[in-house]
Design a protein around this motif. Structure first.
Motif, PDB file in Angstrom:
ATOM      1  N   ALA A 140      15.480 -13.452 -45.576  1.00 38.19           N
ATOM      2  CA  ALA A 140      16.037 -12.666 -44.475  1.00 38.19           C
ATOM      3  C   ALA A 140      16.145 -11.191 -44.819  1.00 38.19           C
ATOM      4  O   ALA A 140      16.739 -10.431 -44.045  1.00 38.19           O
ATOM      5  CB  ALA A 140      17.416 -13.216 -44.089  1.00 38.19           C
ATOM      6  N   ASP A 141      15.590 -10.781 -45.958  1.00 39.86           N
ATOM      7  CA  ASP A 141      15.608  -9.371 -46.335  1.00 39.86           C
ATOM      8  C   ASP A 141      14.490  -8.659 -45.573  1.00 39.86           C
ATOM      9  O   ASP A 141      13.384  -8.443 -46.088  1.00 39.86           O
ATOM     10  CB  ASP A 141      15.426  -9.231 -47.852  1.00 39.86           C
ATOM     11  N   ILE A 142      14.788  -8.332 -44.320  1.00 40.37           N
ATOM     12  CA  ILE A 142      13.791  -7.796 -43.396  1.00 40.37           C
ATOM     13  C   ILE A 142      13.094  -6.556 -43.953  1.00 40.37           C
ATOM     14  O   ILE A 142      11.897  -6.367 -43.799  1.00 40.37           O
ATOM     15  CB  ILE A 142      14.463  -7.454 -42.044  1.00 40.37           C
ATOM     16  N   MET A 198      15.871  -5.822 -33.127  1.00 41.18           N
ATOM     17  CA  MET A 198      14.553  -6.383 -33.414  1.00 41.18           C
ATOM     18  C   MET A 198      14.598  -7.241 -34.663  1.00 41.18           C
ATOM     19  O   MET A 198      14.043  -8.353 -34.703  1.00 41.18           O
ATOM     20  CB  MET A 198      13.538  -5.250 -33.601  1.00 41.18           C
ATOM     21  N   ALA A 199      15.260  -6.750 -35.698  1.00 43.18           N
ATOM     22  CA  ALA A 199      15.362  -7.503 -36.942  1.00 43.18           C
ATOM     23  C   ALA A 199      16.112  -8.811 -36.722  1.00 43.18           C
ATOM     24  O   ALA A 199      15.706  -9.877 -37.211  1.00 43.18           O
ATOM     25  CB  ALA A 199      16.064  -6.654 -38.005  1.00 43.18           C
ATOM     26  N   SER A 200      17.208  -8.744 -35.983  1.00 44.54           N
ATOM     27  CA  SER A 200      18.005  -9.932 -35.725  1.00 44.54           C
ATOM     28  C   SER A 200      17.212 -10.965 -34.943  1.00 44.54           C
ATOM     29  O   SER A 200      17.252 -12.165 -35.238  1.00 44.54           O
ATOM     30  CB  SER A 200      19.283  -9.561 -34.965  1.00 44.54           C
ATOM     31  N   ASN A 201      16.463 -10.526 -33.939  1.00 43.89           N
ATOM     32  CA  ASN A 201      15.670 -11.450 -33.131  1.00 43.89           C
ATOM     33  C   ASN A 201      14.542 -12.078 -33.943  1.00 43.89           C
ATOM     34  O   ASN A 201      14.216 -13.263 -33.759  1.00 43.89           O
ATOM     35  CB  ASN A 201      15.099 -10.731 -31.908  1.00 43.89           C
ATOM     36  N   ALA A 202      13.933 -11.292 -34.836  1.00 41.05           N
ATOM     37  CA  ALA A 202      12.871 -11.843 -35.684  1.00 41.05           C
ATOM     38  C   ALA A 202      13.429 -12.943 -36.590  1.00 41.05           C
ATOM     39  O   ALA A 202      12.795 -13.996 -36.775  1.00 41.05           O
ATOM     40  CB  ALA A 202      12.249 -10.729 -36.527  1.00 41.05           C
ATOM     41  N   LEU A 203      14.608 -12.712 -37.138  1.00 42.23           N
ATOM     42  CA  LEU A 203      15.223 -13.723 -38.004  1.00 42.23           C
ATOM     43  C   LEU A 203      15.585 -14.977 -37.225  1.00 42.23           C
ATOM     44  O   LEU A 203      15.385 -16.104 -37.699  1.00 42.23           O
ATOM     45  CB  LEU A 203      16.474 -13.149 -38.673  1.00 42.23           C
ATOM     46  N   LYS A 204      16.131 -14.785 -36.026  1.00 44.28           N
ATOM     47  CA  LYS A 204      16.476 -15.954 -35.206  1.00 44.28           C
ATOM     48  C   LYS A 204      15.248 -16.811 -34.942  1.00 44.28           C
ATOM     49  O   LYS A 204      15.313 -18.039 -34.918  1.00 44.28           O
ATOM     50  CB  LYS A 204      17.101 -15.501 -33.887  1.00 44.28           C
ATOM     51  N   GLN A 205      14.092 -16.155 -34.752  1.00 42.48           N
ATOM     52  CA  GLN A 205      12.868 -16.906 -34.488  1.00 42.48           C
ATOM     53  C   GLN A 205      12.447 -17.703 -35.724  1.00 42.48           C
ATOM     54  O   GLN A 205      12.012 -18.851 -35.605  1.00 42.48           O
ATOM     55  CB  GLN A 205      11.750 -15.955 -34.069  1.00 42.48           C
ATOM     56  N   LEU A 206      12.579 -17.116 -36.903  1.00 39.06           N
ATOM     57  CA  LEU A 206      12.229 -17.842 -38.124  1.00 39.06           C
ATOM     58  C   LEU A 206      13.166 -19.030 -38.353  1.00 39.06           C
ATOM     59  O   LEU A 206      12.801 -19.994 -39.013  1.00 39.06           O
ATOM     60  CB  LEU A 206      12.270 -16.904 -39.328  1.00 39.06           C
ATOM     61  N   ILE A 207      14.375 -18.939 -37.818  1.00 35.06           N
ATOM     62  CA  ILE A 207      15.331 -20.030 -37.969  1.00 35.06           C
ATOM     63  C   ILE A 207      15.101 -21.104 -36.913  1.00 35.06           C
ATOM     64  O   ILE A 207      14.950 -22.295 -37.230  1.00 35.06           O
ATOM     65  CB  ILE A 207      16.780 -19.508 -37.871  1.00 35.06           C
ATOM     66  N   THR A 208      15.062 -20.701 -35.658  1.00 35.60           N
ATOM     67  CA  THR A 208      15.073 -21.681 -34.565  1.00 35.60           C
ATOM     68  C   THR A 208      13.692 -22.150 -34.146  1.00 35.60           C
ATOM     69  O   THR A 208      13.567 -23.219 -33.539  1.00 35.60           O
ATOM     70  CB  THR A 208      15.776 -21.090 -33.330  1.00 35.60           C
TER      71      THR A 208
END
Length: 371
Positions: A140-142, A198-208
């Protein structure tokens, strides 16, 4: 102005009372779960029972005032609150756990960069896998994704397959660890420039939107410092606990203290499983009994005592630890002195998680079994 995140906004809105019954609008369920935060801009919807509710305008005004008063007058909120009625709302769906097959989620965090957080995260994941557990690792280290290199999978392509009608990303698997990183989808030679949302949304996608499957431990290598990304993660996932990484150096310890305070604070309230003192001493590989305290001595030990959290492990510095990370073969794969330190860390994390689970109500406990 402090970093904005949903919990901060909700706390401000909880001071707004609905005139009809005197209860706050958050506990009444009047704040829809559609909050969007982009820098200083906040947008969300308020839900009323009827379009003719006489308090609509006054509640919207009170909500704006509460945010500007309790957070900061710099917040861009005016005109950004939408109004909906219950009739316009779709039928409420049951809350879905984004990772139903994951038993324990552990964040690996540090107050500052350069303390070896990603090295600890990668080797802890490998050590847990060596013990027979099913392990996943999210990088998660964007702004500085390093896991693809540390696992030797920089050029590995990502594939997608269908699960129950959904297109899900297949994590890369290496050394018994399922791995995903934003580093797989960006140019490794270019700087990653992301706005917070943008960073938060990218991480959410990798999770969900990934097929993580059944996991005993899901590790998250968080960005250094304290940011909205940390807050997104702790609000998206039911994190079992946080492991804080620091060196013995005083400047690192000061930032580690801030990180512990953030996670244990009232607004986040995520348990800190303990501290890892990385680079605790330098040991020449040919003389493992020798110790040279080049970054100070026992600093994290003292911090753990001061903050009343466990010291999970002290990891020595040896020349090969960097070489192995650069070559994509984490040092926890072998049986060296440093590898044994990471195996010890894995055992301490397992015990800390088990202790936490035993303190939970019976309905929230999880059982972790080896393969």
């Amino acid at each position: 102005m402090e970093t904005l995140y949903p919990r901060l906004v909700l706390d401000a809105l909880s001071t707004v009372r609905y005139p009809g019954n005197g209860k706050d609008i958050v506990s009444l369920g009047m704040v829809e779960d559609d909050m969007r935060i982009d820098g200083k801009k906040v947008e969300f919807s308020l839900i009323f029972d009827k379009p003719t509710d006489p308090f609509i305008k006054s509640i919207v005004k009170a909500a704006e005032t509460a945010i500007l008063t309790h957070i900061s007058p710099e917040v861009d909120i005016k005109g950004n609150i939408s109004v909906k009625t219950r009739q316009q709302m779709p039928a409420q769906a049951e809350h879905v756990n984004p990772l139903p097959g994951v038993k324990n989620i552990i964040g690996i965090s540090s107050g500052k960069g350069g303390v070896g957080k990603s090295t600890v995260a990668s080797n802890l994941a490998v050590a847990l896998a060596r013990e027979g557990y099913k392990v996943g690792l999210l990088d998660a280290d964007i702004f500085g994704p390093s896991m693809p290199k540390m696992f030797g999978v920089e050029k590995e392509p990502l594939y997608i397959h269908k699960v129950d009608g959904r297109d899900l990303i297949i994590p890369v698997e290496r050394y018994g660890v399922k791995l995903l990183s934003i580093g797989f989808v960006i140019d490794p030679d270019s700087a990653a420039v992301w706005r917070g949302s943008m960073a938060s949304n990218a991480l959410k996608q990798l999770i969900t939107d990934a097929d993580w499957g059944e996991l005993d431990y899901f590790l998250i290598d968080m960005p250094p410092g304290t940011s909205d990304i940390h807050l997104t993660l702790v609000q998206t996932l039911a994190i079992s606990g946080i492991v804080i990484v620091s060196t013995p150096q005083e400047v690192a310890l000061a930032d580690a203290r801030k990180g512990i305070s953030m996670f244990t604070g009232e607004k986040i309230n995520v348990p800190v499983l303990g501290i890892v003192e990385n680079m605790a001493w330098f040991t020449p590989e040919a003389h493992p009994e020798e110790r040279y305290y080049i970054f100070g001595r026992d600093g994290a030990t003292r911090l753990a005592k001061d903050m009343d959290v466990p010291l999970l492990a002290q990891i020595p510095v040896v020349g090969r630890i960097c070489d192995r990370g650069d070559s994509g073969e984490p040092i926890a794969l072998d049986d060296s002195v440093t590898s044994m330190a990471f195996m010890h860390l894995a055992h301490e994390v397992i015990e800390a998680v088990d202790k936490r689970n035993n303190e939970l109500p019976p309905t929230l406990k999880v059982n972790v079994t080896r393969k």
